[in-house]
Design a protein around this motif. Structure first.
Motif, PDB file in Angstrom:
ATOM      1  N   ARG A  43      94.976  17.443  61.468  1.00 50.02           N
ATOM      2  CA  ARG A  43      96.300  17.923  61.048  1.00 50.02           C
ATOM      3  C   ARG A  43      96.981  16.914  60.113  1.00 50.02           C
ATOM      4  NH1 ARG A  43      97.398  22.578  63.389  1.00 50.02           N
ATOM      5  NH2 ARG A  43      96.437  23.112  65.391  1.00 50.02           N
ATOM      6  N   ASP A  44      96.766  15.629  60.350  1.00 50.75           N
ATOM      7  CA  ASP A  44      97.327  14.604  59.467  1.00 50.75           C
ATOM      8  C   ASP A  44      96.709  14.704  58.069  1.00 50.75           C
ATOM      9  OD1 ASP A  44      98.958  13.608  61.434  1.00 50.75           O
ATOM     10  OD2 ASP A  44      97.655  11.910  61.943  1.00 50.75           O
ATOM     11  N   VAL A  45      95.394  14.954  58.002  1.00 49.88           N
ATOM     12  CA  VAL A  45      94.721  15.111  56.711  1.00 49.88           C
ATOM     13  C   VAL A  45      95.320  16.294  55.956  1.00 49.88           C
ATOM     14  CG1 VAL A  45      92.540  15.781  55.606  1.00 49.88           C
ATOM     15  CG2 VAL A  45      92.560  14.005  57.374  1.00 49.88           C
ATOM     16  N   CYS A  46      95.498  17.409  56.661  1.00 51.22           N
ATOM     17  CA  CYS A  46      96.059  18.596  56.014  1.00 51.22           C
ATOM     18  C   CYS A  46      97.478  18.339  55.506  1.00 51.22           C
ATOM     19  CB  CYS A  46      96.063  19.773  56.995  1.00 51.22           C
ATOM     20  SG  CYS A  46      94.418  20.374  57.437  1.00 51.22           S
ATOM     21  N   ALA A  47      98.300  17.701  56.330  1.00 49.62           N
ATOM     22  CA  ALA A  47      99.691  17.425  55.943  1.00 49.62           C
ATOM     23  C   ALA A  47      99.747  16.510  54.726  1.00 49.62           C
ATOM     24  CB  ALA A  47     100.441  16.804  57.118  1.00 49.62           C
ATOM     25  N   ALA A  49      97.449  16.109  52.415  1.00 50.21           N
ATOM     26  CA  ALA A  49      96.921  16.786  51.226  1.00 50.21           C
ATOM     27  C   ALA A  49      97.913  17.794  50.660  1.00 50.21           C
ATOM     28  CB  ALA A  49      95.614  17.483  51.569  1.00 50.21           C
ATOM     29  N   LEU A  50      98.799  18.305  51.507  1.00 51.15           N
ATOM     30  CA  LEU A  50      99.764  19.315  51.053  1.00 51.15           C
ATOM     31  C   LEU A  50     101.075  18.706  50.567  1.00 51.15           C
ATOM     32  CD1 LEU A  50      99.339  22.059  53.818  1.00 51.15           C
ATOM     33  CD2 LEU A  50      98.577  22.172  51.434  1.00 51.15           C
ATOM     34  N   VAL A  59      94.711  24.083  56.532  1.00 51.55           N
ATOM     35  CA  VAL A  59      94.922  24.092  57.979  1.00 51.55           C
ATOM     36  C   VAL A  59      93.591  23.842  58.701  1.00 51.55           C
ATOM     37  CG1 VAL A  59      96.882  25.699  57.878  1.00 51.55           C
ATOM     38  CG2 VAL A  59      94.546  26.595  58.080  1.00 51.55           C
ATOM     39  N   PRO A  60      93.650  23.329  59.939  1.00 54.43           N
ATOM     40  CA  PRO A  60      92.427  23.282  60.753  1.00 54.43           C
ATOM     41  C   PRO A  60      91.943  24.700  61.026  1.00 54.43           C
ATOM     42  CG  PRO A  60      94.121  21.839  61.666  1.00 54.43           C
ATOM     43  CD  PRO A  60      94.789  22.695  60.627  1.00 54.43           C
ATOM     44  N   ALA A  61      90.644  24.942  60.866  1.00 53.11           N
ATOM     45  CA  ALA A  61      90.112  26.299  60.987  1.00 53.11           C
ATOM     46  C   ALA A  61      89.073  26.449  62.089  1.00 53.11           C
ATOM     47  CB  ALA A  61      89.497  26.743  59.660  1.00 53.11           C
ATOM     48  N   ASN A  62      88.304  25.398  62.357  1.00 51.97           N
ATOM     49  CA  ASN A  62      87.253  25.468  63.374  1.00 51.97           C
ATOM     50  C   ASN A  62      87.243  24.170  64.176  1.00 51.97           C
ATOM     51  OD1 ASN A  62      86.234  27.073  60.878  1.00 51.97           O
ATOM     52  ND2 ASN A  62      85.064  27.921  62.586  1.00 51.97           N
ATOM     53  N   PHE A  63      87.479  24.295  65.474  1.00 54.93           N
ATOM     54  CA  PHE A  63      87.319  23.156  66.376  1.00 54.93           C
ATOM     55  C   PHE A  63      85.956  23.339  67.045  1.00 54.93           C
ATOM     56  CE2 PHE A  63      91.929  23.763  65.987  1.00 54.93           C
ATOM     57  CZ  PHE A  63      92.314  22.501  65.574  1.00 54.93           C
ATOM     58  N   LYS A  75      91.743  25.809  47.128  1.00 55.67           N
ATOM     59  CA  LYS A  75      90.667  24.980  46.584  1.00 55.67           C
ATOM     60  C   LYS A  75      91.153  23.575  46.254  1.00 55.67           C
ATOM     61  CE  LYS A  75      87.150  24.823  42.957  1.00 55.67           C
ATOM     62  NZ  LYS A  75      86.567  25.505  41.772  1.00 55.67           N
ATOM     63  N   ALA A  76      92.276  23.458  45.563  1.00 53.62           N
ATOM     64  CA  ALA A  76      92.783  22.139  45.179  1.00 53.62           C
ATOM     65  C   ALA A  76      93.162  21.329  46.415  1.00 53.62           C
ATOM     66  CB  ALA A  76      93.981  22.283  44.247  1.00 53.62           C
ATOM     67  N   ALA A  77      93.736  22.000  47.415  1.00 50.72           N
ATOM     68  CA  ALA A  77      94.125  21.309  48.645  1.00 50.72           C
ATOM     69  C   ALA A  77      92.886  20.808  49.391  1.00 50.72           C
ATOM     70  CB  ALA A  77      94.950  22.237  49.533  1.00 50.72           C
ATOM     71  N   CYS A  78      91.815  21.593  49.396  1.00 52.05           N
ATOM     72  CA  CYS A  78      90.567  21.150  50.021  1.00 52.05           C
ATOM     73  C   CYS A  78      90.032  19.900  49.343  1.00 52.05           C
ATOM     74  CB  CYS A  78      89.523  22.264  49.965  1.00 52.05           C
ATOM     75  SG  CYS A  78      89.766  23.606  51.153  1.00 52.05           S
ATOM     76  N   GLU A  79      90.104  19.869  48.032  1.00 50.40           N
ATOM     77  CA  GLU A  79      89.613  18.709  47.284  1.00 50.40           C
ATOM     78  C   GLU A  79      90.444  17.465  47.608  1.00 50.40           C
ATOM     79  OE1 GLU A  79      89.829  20.139  43.309  1.00 50.40           O
ATOM     80  OE2 GLU A  79      87.991  21.341  43.463  1.00 50.40           O
ATOM     81  N   ARG A  80      91.773  17.636  47.670  1.00 45.17           N
ATOM     82  CA  ARG A  80      92.623  16.501  48.036  1.00 45.17           C
ATOM     83  C   ARG A  80      92.378  16.102  49.489  1.00 45.17           C
ATOM     84  NH1 ARG A  80      96.400  19.645  45.322  1.00 45.17           N
ATOM     85  NH2 ARG A  80      97.388  20.207  47.297  1.00 45.17           N
ATOM     86  N   GLY A  81      92.173  17.108  50.356  1.00 42.43           N
ATOM     87  CA  GLY A  81      91.931  16.817  51.763  1.00 42.43           C
ATOM     88  C   GLY A  81      90.677  15.993  51.965  1.00 42.43           C
ATOM     89  N   ALA A  82      89.615  16.297  51.222  1.00 38.00           N
ATOM     90  CA  ALA A  82      88.380  15.531  51.325  1.00 38.00           C
ATOM     91  C   ALA A  82      88.610  14.071  50.910  1.00 38.00           C
ATOM     92  CB  ALA A  82      87.303  16.170  50.462  1.00 38.00           C
ATOM     93  N   LYS A  83      89.417  13.884  49.871  1.00 37.68           N
ATOM     94  CA  LYS A  83      89.719  12.527  49.417  1.00 37.68           C
ATOM     95  C   LYS A  83      90.546  11.780  50.453  1.00 37.68           C
ATOM     96  CE  LYS A  83      91.865   9.966  45.609  1.00 37.68           C
ATOM     97  NZ  LYS A  83      92.595  10.069  44.317  1.00 37.68           N
ATOM     98  N   VAL A  84      91.562  12.451  51.011  1.00 41.39           N
ATOM     99  CA  VAL A  84      92.405  11.829  52.041  1.00 41.39           C
ATOM    100  C   VAL A  84      91.560  11.452  53.258  1.00 41.39           C
ATOM    101  CG1 VAL A  84      94.264  12.263  53.689  1.00 41.39           C
ATOM    102  CG2 VAL A  84      94.533  12.954  51.306  1.00 41.39           C
ATOM    103  N   ALA A  85      90.666  12.341  53.640  1.00 43.22           N
ATOM    104  CA  ALA A  85      89.823  12.076  54.803  1.00 43.22           C
ATOM    105  C   ALA A  85      88.998  10.809  54.598  1.00 43.22           C
ATOM    106  CB  ALA A  85      88.908  13.270  55.067  1.00 43.22           C
ATOM    107  N   GLY A  86      88.426  10.676  53.408  1.00 42.73           N
ATOM    108  CA  GLY A  86      87.646   9.482  53.112  1.00 42.73           C
ATOM    109  C   GLY A  86      88.482   8.214  53.210  1.00 42.73           C
TER     110      GLY A  86
END
Length: 213
Positions: A43-47, A49-50, A59-63, A75-86
Motif C-alpha cells: 500500500r505504501d508503494v501504491c501511495a 507512486a500515485l 492498488v493491491p490486487a492479489n495477496f 500503466k504509468a502508475a505501474c511503472e512508477r510503482g516498480a521504481k518505488v518498490a526497487g
C-alpha cells in the motif's frame, strides 16, 4: 458446488472474459508483482507512486502468499510503482497481462457481469464456498445474493488468496467431520501448491497436472 449450472457458468465466464478485455483495452494499464512485500509495504508503494498524479489508479490486487503481492493499475502508475518498490528494497516484476485486473479500472466489466448475474438462477451451494473477496464462505440464507454480490466485487477487489487458504486450513477438518484437511489443485501446473508452501507448510496439496493424475 452446484449453485450455478454448467451451461450458465460457461456463458458467465465468456462474458466476464470479454468484458474484462474490453475494460483493459479502454485504459492502458497493467500489473506488477512485488516480491518480499507485506500488505502495508504494498500500500505504501501504491501511495508513493500515485502522489501528484490525480486520476491514476494503483492498488493491491492479489495477496497470493506471504511476500508475494501483486499491484494493479494505470500503466504509468505501474511503472512508477516498480521504481518505488526497487528504492524500498523490494523486487518488482511487471506481469504479461492485458490490463489492471482486480482494480477500479475493471468497473465497467463488473457492471456488465452484474447485469448477467441478475438474470442467472443461483441455487444453494451443496457445500461451503469461500469467496476470495472476503476470505470467508458466502453468507445468508441460500447464499445466492452473496454469490452475485461477491462475483461482481471480485473484478474490482483484491484477491485474498492467502487468507482464503488459511481459513480452509483452519476449518476443513471441522467441515469434514474431523477428517484432516486435504487440498487438491486442478490442472494446469502446480503454482497453487507452491504458494501453499509459503502460506502453511502443514497443509498437504495434491496436484492433478496430467490426465494420469
Amino acid at each position: 458446488a452446484g449453485a450455478i449450472s454448467f451451461e450458465d457458468g460457461l456463458e458467465l465466464v465468456t462474458l466476464r472474459g470479454r468484458a474484462m478485455q474490453d475494460a483493459a483495452e479502454a485504459t492502458p494499464s497493467g500489473m506488477v508483482a512485488l516480491i518480499g512485500a507485506d500488505e502495508a509495504q504494498a500500500r505504501d508503494v501504491c501511495a508513493a507512486a500515485l502522489e501528484g498524479h490525480a486520476g491514476e489508479v494503483l492498488v493491491p490486487a492479489n495477496f497470493n502468499a506471504p511476500g508475494q503481492i501483486v499491484i494493479s493499475g494505470s500503466k504509468a502508475a505501474c511503472e512508477r510503482g516498480a521504481k518505488v518498490a526497487g528504492e524500498k528494497g523490494l523486487r518488482a516484476t511487471p506481469l504479461p497481462v492485458a490490463g489492471a485486473f482486480h482494480s477500479p479500472i475493471m468497473a465497467p466489466a463488473a457492471e456488465r457481469l452484474g447485469a448477467a448475474l441478475a438474470r442467472t438462477p443461483i441455487r444453494t451451494p451443496r457445500c461451503p464456498v469461500v469467496s476470495n473477496v472476503t476470505a470467508r464462505p458466502h453468507e445468508g440464507q441460500g447464499g445466492a445474493d452473496s454469490i452475485r454480490q461477491r462475483l461482481v466485487e471480485q473484478l474490482t477487489s483484491p484477491v485474498r488468496w492467502a487468507e482464503s487458504c488459511v481459513w480452509l486450513g483452519q476449518n476443513l477438518g471441522t467441515l469434514g467431520g474431523g477428517t484432516p484437511a486435504e487440498l487438491h489443485e486442478l490442472a494446469p501446473g502446480k503454482a497453487l501448491a507452491g504458494l501453499m508452501r509459503r502460506i502453511d507448510k502443514g497443509l498437504k496439496v495434491f496436484s492433478h497436472d496430467t490426465p494420469q493424475d
